[in-house]
Every structure is written in structure tokens, then in C-alpha cells.
Design a protein around this motif. Structure first.
Motif, PDB file in Angstrom:
ATOM      1  N   GLY A  48       0.575  -0.850  -0.168  1.00 29.90           N
ATOM      2  CA  GLY A  48       0.076  -0.313  -0.436  1.00 29.90           C
ATOM      3  C   GLY A  48       0.430   1.356  -0.277  1.00 29.90           C
ATOM      4  O   GLY A  48       0.381   2.024  -0.028  1.00 29.90           O
ATOM      5  N   ARG A  49       2.113   1.126   0.486  1.00 30.34           N
ATOM      6  CA  ARG A  49       2.992   2.321   0.063  1.00 30.34           C
ATOM      7  C   ARG A  49       3.096   2.692  -1.457  1.00 30.34           C
ATOM      8  O   ARG A  49       3.221   1.775  -2.539  1.00 30.34           O
ATOM      9  N   SER A  50       3.142   3.926  -1.436  1.00 31.76           N
ATOM     10  CA  SER A  50       3.048   4.417  -2.805  1.00 31.76           C
ATOM     11  C   SER A  50       3.797   5.485  -3.384  1.00 31.76           C
ATOM     12  O   SER A  50       4.173   6.644  -2.181  1.00 31.76           O
ATOM     13  N   ARG A  72       1.465  -1.436  -9.006  1.00 35.86           N
ATOM     14  CA  ARG A  72       0.072  -1.335  -9.260  1.00 35.86           C
ATOM     15  C   ARG A  72      -0.437   0.607  -9.427  1.00 35.86           C
ATOM     16  O   ARG A  72      -0.167   0.839  -8.513  1.00 35.86           O
ATOM     17  N   ILE A  73      -0.505   1.029 -10.328  1.00 31.61           N
ATOM     18  CA  ILE A  73      -0.556   2.411 -10.736  1.00 31.61           C
ATOM     19  C   ILE A  73      -2.697   2.940 -10.858  1.00 31.61           C
ATOM     20  O   ILE A  73      -3.298   2.334 -11.756  1.00 31.61           O
ATOM     21  N   ALA A  93     -11.110  -1.813  -8.716  1.00 30.67           N
ATOM     22  CA  ALA A  93     -10.677  -2.268  -7.422  1.00 30.67           C
ATOM     23  C   ALA A  93      -8.865  -3.135  -7.649  1.00 30.67           C
ATOM     24  O   ALA A  93      -8.683  -3.110  -8.941  1.00 30.67           O
ATOM     25  N   PHE A  94      -8.120  -2.777  -6.522  1.00 29.93           N
ATOM     26  CA  PHE A  94      -6.832  -2.947  -6.419  1.00 29.93           C
ATOM     27  C   PHE A  94      -6.029  -4.288  -7.235  1.00 29.93           C
ATOM     28  O   PHE A  94      -5.711  -4.351  -7.435  1.00 29.93           O
ATOM     29  N   LEU A 142     -18.515  -2.600  -2.741  1.00 24.07           N
ATOM     30  CA  LEU A 142     -17.686  -2.330  -3.182  1.00 24.07           C
ATOM     31  C   LEU A 142     -17.226  -0.608  -3.204  1.00 24.07           C
ATOM     32  O   LEU A 142     -16.016  -0.458  -3.849  1.00 24.07           O
ATOM     33  N   ASN A 143     -18.241  -0.282  -2.469  1.00 24.39           N
ATOM     34  CA  ASN A 143     -18.380   1.328  -2.177  1.00 24.39           C
ATOM     35  C   ASN A 143     -18.398   1.921  -0.769  1.00 24.39           C
ATOM     36  O   ASN A 143     -18.185   3.238  -1.016  1.00 24.39           O
TER      37      ASN A 143
END
Length: 346
Positions: A48-50, A72-73, A93-94, A142-143
Motif C-alpha cells: 500500500g505504500r506509494s 499497481r498504478i 479494484a486494487f 465495493l463502495n
């Protein structure tokens, strides 16, 4: 000795930090291809780091200092842009997003992320204070993390944008939202017009479409009552605090020991009265509907505990219905104040 420089270089590579990668590309609208400025782009690793970047006026971005490895972008539009966030690979979705294996010093360029037009919930909400807002909070599985807010204009109109729906096997499924309004004075209510969130009706939203909702603030309750002391005399200038489920309000009793509050927001009301020399008294909660008259309530004297003999700095009591002790400190005169009592209206 000729091997020493190579050995030093190898140690530097193995023991030093991995060199960063770079990711660049463009974020545009779908299906129009319109460049989208101000969109945050996150290059996210499995933890989850970005690394982050923001698109310019032409939708271009460049994320620097990206850690090598799997990424993932994601493109995240600003709250005032009616577009849905998406990952490269055109998914929301991730776990379903395309992954990229980035090597040290790699330059990954030419990415194109397309953001669909979001759903919109709009309507009218009139007769409220300036600063009233409307919020749509995701209510489907999902929301749940999606929340969008809009300010109500001078004509009472609002438009909440950027609301997601879902595509399953090529079919668009509406997203479900709890829609609430804030009246500008601390009270929040829910569609179609209730102070009780559990009674709210879900509102559907579909990407690229408009759902019209006329949101109505429910009527607040009027609360009145009077207080007297043990001698039956009116309790004037006592502080009265009303805790509604949607705010807290304070006032004072008049010369007749009476008080009144108008249009209190919420589904339940709890009243506390405080006057010098008398017990701080909290009345049982009452339903906030129409005009609520507490009648005349007797407020008893503040209870005291007399301590005899040697000086005592602290004693421990177990209040009724409680498991642990409550510590009460004595004062110089040997008198300690007991906890507030609970009283019921007469």
C-alpha cells in the motif's frame, strides 16, 4: 589485489539502497479522451505504500522515486471532478488491477489511464441555513469508502458527483448510497426525511447518469419543562443542557424555573440540569417528536458524605450497578461530593 575494486562494487550493490524507477503517462476521460488535470496518480506497492504525482493541464504525470518491485498504478480524481478513479488496466479494484514489475532505474512511460464519467445525485433542499451540505456515502460492499459532498446553493440546489457503479460481465450495476443533509446548524438528517440513519432509504447512482432526489429536512422537536427545588420553589437560572442525537444545546431556566427549546434536531433527547447546591440531574432520554413536555421535575439537594475522625484524603465507593469503585476526594471541611443522581419526571 586486482579483485578488490570489483569486490567493493559488489558490496555497495548488495548493501546499498535499490535505485528508484520512474513511471509516466497521461490520464484522460473515457470515452471522450479529454485531458484531466489535477488528478493524483499513485504508484502503489503490495503493502500500500506509494509514490505520487499529479497531472498537469494536459493530463500528463511523472512519478519519481518509485521503489523497484511489483506495482499497481491508480488515478484518483479530485472531489470536484465528475470522474471515477481507476487503475491502469481500466479496473476500479486494487486486486484486479494490472501489475507492473519495475526494475531499478527503469523508466516506464506511455501509460494511459482512462476515467469514466461518474454518476450524479442532484436535487433541491430549501429553507436551511447558509453552509448546508449534502453527502452521498457508499453503502454497497465495493463502495463503502467512497464519500462525496456538495454545498447547497442559494436556490437550494445541490449536485453530488463522482459516484461509482460497477461493471459485472459487461452489465453496469448501480451503486447504492446513503444520502444525508446537514442543515448548517449541526443537525444531520437522511433521505427521504428522517433523523434516524437506520431508517434511511438507499439511493442508486449509475456512471454517466443523473439520479434526482428531493431531500427534505424533517421537523425538529420542541422541548419544554420546569424545575423546582425540594421546597417546591421554582429553580431559576439553572443551566439546562439538551443532548439531541444530532447536536448539543444549552440554555437557562427563567424566573418561573421553566425552559424551552424549539426545533431540536434528532430522534432522541436527553436533558441535564445543573444548579448550585442541587444534584446535577440527568433525565431519562425521551423521543424527539412534536412537542415534548417534561412537566415539573423535582431536583433534590446535592448528596454529601460526612467524614469523621482522622484525616482522609480519598475513599472508594461502588456505585449501584457498577463493578469498579469510584474514588471521591475529601475537602478540608471533611465533606465530599457524591456522583450525580438520575431522576425521573414527576
Amino acid at each position: 589485489m586486482d579483485r578488490l575494486p570489483a569486490l567493493i562494487a559488489l558490496i555497495a550493490v548488495l548493501g546499498g539502497e535499490a535505485r528508484a524507477a520512474t513511471v509516466s503517462g497521461r490520464v484522460v476521460g473515457f470515452p471522450d479522451g479529454e485531458p484531466l488535470p489535477g488528478v493524483q496518480v499513485l504508484v502503489r506497492d503490495p503493502q500500500g505504500r506509494s509514490a505520487a504525482s499529479t497531472t498537469d493541464e494536459e493530463g500528463w504525470f511523472e512519478a519519481l522515486d518509485v521503489d523497484p518491485g511489483i506495482a499497481r498504478i491508480q488515478a484518483v480524481p479530485p472531489a470536484d471532478l465528475n470522474r471515477l478513479g481507476a487503475y491502469a488496466g481500466d479496473v476500479s479494484a486494487f486486486c484486479a488491477a494490472d501489475t507492473f514489475e519495475l526494475a531499478a532505474d527503469e523508466i516506464l512511460e506511455g501509460l494511459r489511464i482512462e476515467l469514466p464519467v461518474g454518476g450524479r445525485i442532484e436535487g433541491t433542499l430549501t429553507g436551511l441555513s447558509p453552509g448546508a451540505t449534502v453527502r452521498a456515502q457508499g453503502a454497497d460492499t465495493l463502495n463503502l469508502s467512497l464519500s462525496r459532498t456538495a454545498v447547497v446553493d442559494a436556490q437550494g440546489r445541490f449536485s453530488v458527483t463522482g459516484l461509482a457503479s460497477w461493471v459485472v460481465d459487461g452489465e453496469i450495476l448501480p451503486g447504492a448510497y446513503v444520502v444525508s443533509g446537514n442543515d448548517g446548524a449541526g443537525g444531520r438528517f437522511w433521505h427521504p426525511g428522517t433523523w434516524d440513519r437506520a431508517a434511511a432509504e438507499l439511493v442508486p447512482a449509475v456512471r454517466g447518469e443523473v439520479t434526482v432526489v428531493d431531500l427534505q429536512r424533517p421537523a425538529g422537536a420542541d422541548l419544554v419543562g420546569c424545575f423546582v427545588d425540594p421546597d417546591g420553589a421554582p429553580l431559576s437560572a439553572a443551566t439546562v443542557t439538551v443532548r439531541a442525537s444530532e447536536g448539543s444545546f444549552s440554555g437557562a431556566t427563567d424566573g418561573a424555573g421553566c425552559f424551552g427549546f424549539v426545533d431540536l434536531p434528532g430522534a432522541e433527547l436527553t436533558v441535564t440540569v445543573d444548579s448550585d447546591g442541587l444534584a446535577v440531574t440527568t433525565l431519562p432520554a425521551v423521543s424527539a417528536a412534536g412537542v415534548v413536555d417534561l412537566g415539573t421535575v423535582l431536583i433534590e439537594p446535592e448528596a454529601t458524605l460526612q467524614i469523621e475522625g482522622a484525616a482522609v484524603t480519598q475513599i472508594a465507593l461502588v456505585p449501584p450497578g457498577e463493578e469498579g469503585p469510584m474514588l471521591l476526594r475529601s475537602v478540608a471541611s471533611g465533606v465530599a461530593t457524591l456522583p450525580p443522581r438520575i431522576s425521573t419526571p414527576s
